[in-house]
Design an enzyme around this catalytic site. Structure first.
Site, mmCIF file in Angstrom:
data_model
loop_
_atom_site.group_PDB
_atom_site.id
_atom_site.type_symbol
_atom_site.label_atom_id
_atom_site.label_comp_id
_atom_site.label_asym_id
_atom_site.label_seq_id
_atom_site.Cartn_x
_atom_site.Cartn_y
_atom_site.Cartn_z
ATOM 1 N N CYS A 1 -26.100 0.943 -11.288
ATOM 2 C CA CYS A 1 -26.180 -0.470 -11.265
ATOM 3 C C CYS A 1 -27.333 -1.173 -10.216
ATOM 4 C CB CYS A 1 -24.876 -1.280 -11.141
ATOM 5 S SG CYS A 1 -24.553 -2.957 -11.489
ATOM 6 N N THR B 1 16.734 4.982 6.990
ATOM 7 C CA THR B 1 16.921 4.234 5.595
ATOM 8 C C THR B 1 17.308 2.996 5.549
ATOM 9 O OG1 THR B 1 19.468 4.875 5.620
ATOM 10 C CG2 THR B 1 18.034 6.521 4.707
ATOM 11 N N GLN C 1 17.448 -0.056 2.359
ATOM 12 C CA GLN C 1 18.415 -0.858 2.330
ATOM 13 C C GLN C 1 18.465 -2.409 2.231
ATOM 14 O OE1 GLN C 1 21.942 0.544 4.929
ATOM 15 N NE2 GLN C 1 20.881 2.257 5.217
ATOM 16 N N GLY D 1 0.544 1.688 -7.697
ATOM 17 C CA GLY D 1 -0.151 1.997 -8.824
ATOM 18 C C GLY D 1 -0.234 3.376 -9.311
ATOM 19 N N GLY E 1 -23.189 -2.783 -6.453
ATOM 20 C CA GLY E 1 -22.975 -3.899 -5.505
ATOM 21 C C GLY E 1 -23.783 -5.097 -5.583
ATOM 22 N N GLU F 1 -33.062 -11.238 -7.387
ATOM 23 C CA GLU F 1 -31.437 -11.537 -6.358
ATOM 24 C C GLU F 1 -31.947 -11.530 -5.104
ATOM 25 O OE1 GLU F 1 -27.113 -9.538 -6.077
ATOM 26 O OE2 GLU F 1 -28.734 -8.318 -7.181
ATOM 27 N N GLU G 1 -18.738 5.512 -14.051
ATOM 28 C CA GLU G 1 -17.417 5.895 -13.183
ATOM 29 C C GLU G 1 -16.111 5.316 -13.999
ATOM 30 O OE1 GLU G 1 -18.896 2.287 -10.956
ATOM 31 O OE2 GLU G 1 -19.747 3.873 -12.160
ATOM 32 N N HIS H 1 -21.874 1.407 -15.506
ATOM 33 C CA HIS H 1 -20.939 1.876 -14.691
ATOM 34 C C HIS H 1 -20.244 3.199 -15.373
ATOM 35 C CE1 HIS H 1 -21.234 -0.936 -11.153
ATOM 36 N NE2 HIS H 1 -21.548 -1.794 -12.191
ATOM 37 N N SER I 1 0.858 -1.321 0.172
ATOM 38 C CA SER I 1 -0.027 0.157 0.273
ATOM 39 C C SER I 1 0.806 1.132 0.051
ATOM 40 C CB SER I 1 -0.699 -0.006 1.361
ATOM 41 O OG SER I 1 -1.828 -1.055 1.052
ATOM 42 N N LEU I 2 2.016 1.128 -0.618
ATOM 43 C CA LEU I 2 2.772 2.523 -0.851
ATOM 44 C C LEU I 2 2.440 3.456 -1.704
ATOM 45 C CD1 LEU I 2 6.602 0.931 -0.530
ATOM 46 C CD2 LEU I 2 5.197 2.536 1.161
#
Length: 543
Positions: A391, A198, A202, A28, A364, A415, A519, A517, A24-25
């Site tokens: 959706c 650091t 290393q 991406g 969802g 559903e 988005e 969708h 999670s640094l």
């Protein structure tokens, strides 16, 4: 952005982004930022993500473990980082942009069962690593100058070792001038001691070198900017040039600041030099203006997002991004009020949503907290609050309208309630016999025809659109006439199968729901039209 030319001889270059110390640094975002910078230098760039887990794809994984599932145009269910890739670069991703260890192993074992290896003993090396390299090269070609491949996880993870070995082999086969390794590592600030350390970096680079990879650049994720002395220390102990130790401190306003931090650090110049790329002078196009709008909006609006996973940032990542893009189009800062759908039945919609400029119910699956989402749709409809259902959000609005306007008290989705007598939302005939869960939905981009004089037509400015889908259930056309007699407008239809894509309430200030969708197609440089108009309606409602 400037047009791109292929590298000399059509040779594709490769940049591999690895991570160290912790997950999670933001690898991406780092990879996406590199892609954007190289595009600004006139180069054609493609990005991909390799995930070491054994799932074939993330389609069946819980949002608690994985965040949202990002859907590509060609219908692949992929890692959410592909959303960053598309939003930063404007370049489409595809099923070749995301590979998991499960997908790699499945390809190898399927080929073995078919006799494709002619009786060989199948091993990690060379067969699995060859399959990984084949996946990396799937994006290469005369039209691609650079492939940027991000490797999920952390250096030293046992499941990631075959991928690291494949990366090592790439430099041998492609040539040192055609491959660059960039390592993203945490450089922690120990607050109690008041020191930046650091040593973790290393050790991380040491693990990478044990595998046979020496990074060409180290990107340091930090709370505080590194001093010259700390950069020199990392350079010395990790065997990288001083100018290849790159700061990436936490950003204040937006992730879209990251590429400009890299520009200050000279990272794009470093890449161009290392890979001998025929890059043009940098042209950042609309991005400075976008940053200015984010930092200096003309107004603000609060929008309630009612979802099952209200507490999870990544569960609705593309939704939040698209709302921000809609805000950019209106020079407005969008503040999201995250509302857990399950709390609405306990505390009431009026209490939890009072004062919002608009309400959005995202997609969802499953029945948990569905009644809270339906109640949110009712509250928006009855109080004239702009409402956007996506959706499952569409399904909730349809159920609410059927029960409270059309008089179908037992209306439901099959559903949620398989035995309902009024299945206003139901399973498509072609999906009733499907047994598996993975990759079995209506996935990818489909056509939609919009009706003139509708809000959707007004937003898109035309009749024919294509948007991405991820669902099993659809509106039941047996109820279409009944809905229309009670004031509903089905303004978007899939022409191939006569499926409802957009549902509106014309008498409402702004009530639009869609099966697709939108988005996933939204970009900072090109906000999705529905989000743009929804945010505008929310601003008007707030004013």
């Amino acid at each position: 952005m400037p047009s791109a030319k292929s590298t000399p001889g059509g040779i594709t270059k490769y940049i591999f982004v690895t991570g160290g110390v912790v997950s999670s640094l933001g690898k991406g975002i780092t990879a996406a930022s590199l892609g954007m910078l190289l595009k600004c230098r006139g180069l054609n760039v493609r990005l991909q993500k390799f995930d070491p887990y054994l799932n074939i794809d993330p389609g069946t994984m819980s949002p608690y473990q994985h965040g949202e599932v990002y859907v590509t145009e060609d219908g692949a269910e992929t890692d959410l980082d592909l959303g960053h890739y598309e939003r930063f670069t404007g370049e489409p991703t595809s099923r070749h942009s995301n590979y998991t260890a499960g997908r790699i192993y499945h390809s190898v074992l399927s080929r073995e069962r078919e006799g494709g290896y002619l009786g060989q003993t199948i091993q990690l090396i060379p067969h699995v690593t060859d399959e990984i390299k084949k996946a990396i090269r799937s994006l290469a070609g005369p039209g691609t100058d650079v492939v940027i491949a991000e490797i999920g996880g952390t250096v030293g993870d046992i499941e990631g070792l075959p991928f690291m070995e494949a990366l090592r082999q790439m430099a041998l086969q492609e040539g040192q001038d055609n491959v660059m390794y960039i390592h993203v590592s945490l450089v922690p600030y120990i607050r109690a001691a008041g020191e930046v350390k650091t040593k973790p970096t290393q050790h991380s680079v040491g693990r990478l070198r044990e595998i046979g990879i020496t990074p060409d650049a180290i990107i340091c994720r930090t709370e505080k900017k590194l001093t010259k002395e700390l950069k020199e220390k990392i350079s010395l102990f990790c065997s990288v040039p001083h100018d290849a130790v790159i700061d990436e401190p936490d950003v204040k306003d937006t992730i879209y600041e990251v590429p400009f931090i890299f520009i200050e650090e000279g990272l794009d110049d470093l890449i161009v030099k290392k890979l001998r790329l025929p890059a043009k002078k940098r042209d950042t196009g609309p991005w400075p203006g976008i940053l200015d709008t984010i930092r200096n909006p003309e107004r603000e609006v609060e929008i309630g997002v009612v979802g099952k996973y209200g507490e999870l940032q990544d569960a609705y990542k593309s939704i939040y991004e698209a709302l921000d893009h809609g805000g950019l189009a209106n020079r407005c800062r969008v503040n999201v009020r995250r509302v857990k759908a399950g709390d609405i039945l306990e505390k009431g919609a009026a209490y939890l949503l009072e004062g919002v400029g608009g309400i959005l119910v995202p997609g969802g699956f499953g029945s948990r907290d569905i009644d809270g989402k339906i109640e949110a749709a009712r509250y928006a409809r009855e109080n004239g609050i702009p409402f956007f259902g996506i959706c499952l959000g569409l399904h909730c609005a349809l159920i609410e309208f059927a029960r409270n306007v059309c008089g179908l008290q037992d209306a439901d989705s099959s559903e949620m309630s398989p035995n309902t007598e009024s299945p206003v939302v139901c399973l498509l005939d072609g999906h009733k016999e499907l047994k598996g869960k993975g990759g079995s939905m209506r996935l990818g981009a489909y056509q939609c025809e919009l009706k003139k004089n509708s809000r959707a037509y007004q937003a898109y400015g035309g009749k024919n659109i294509r948007e991405r889908h991820r669902h099993h259930y659809e509106f039941n056309n047996d109820y279409k006439q009944h809905f229309e007699e009670n004031g509903a407008l089905f303004s978007g239809i899939n022409p191939e199968h006569d499926l409802v894509e957009v549902f509106e309430l014309p008498e409402h200030p702004w009530f639009v729901c869609c099966q697709f969708h939108p988005e996933f197609s939204s970009r900072p440089t090109a906000p999705n039209p529905l989000f743009k108009h929804f945010v505008l309606a929310c601003c008007i409602n707030t004013d």
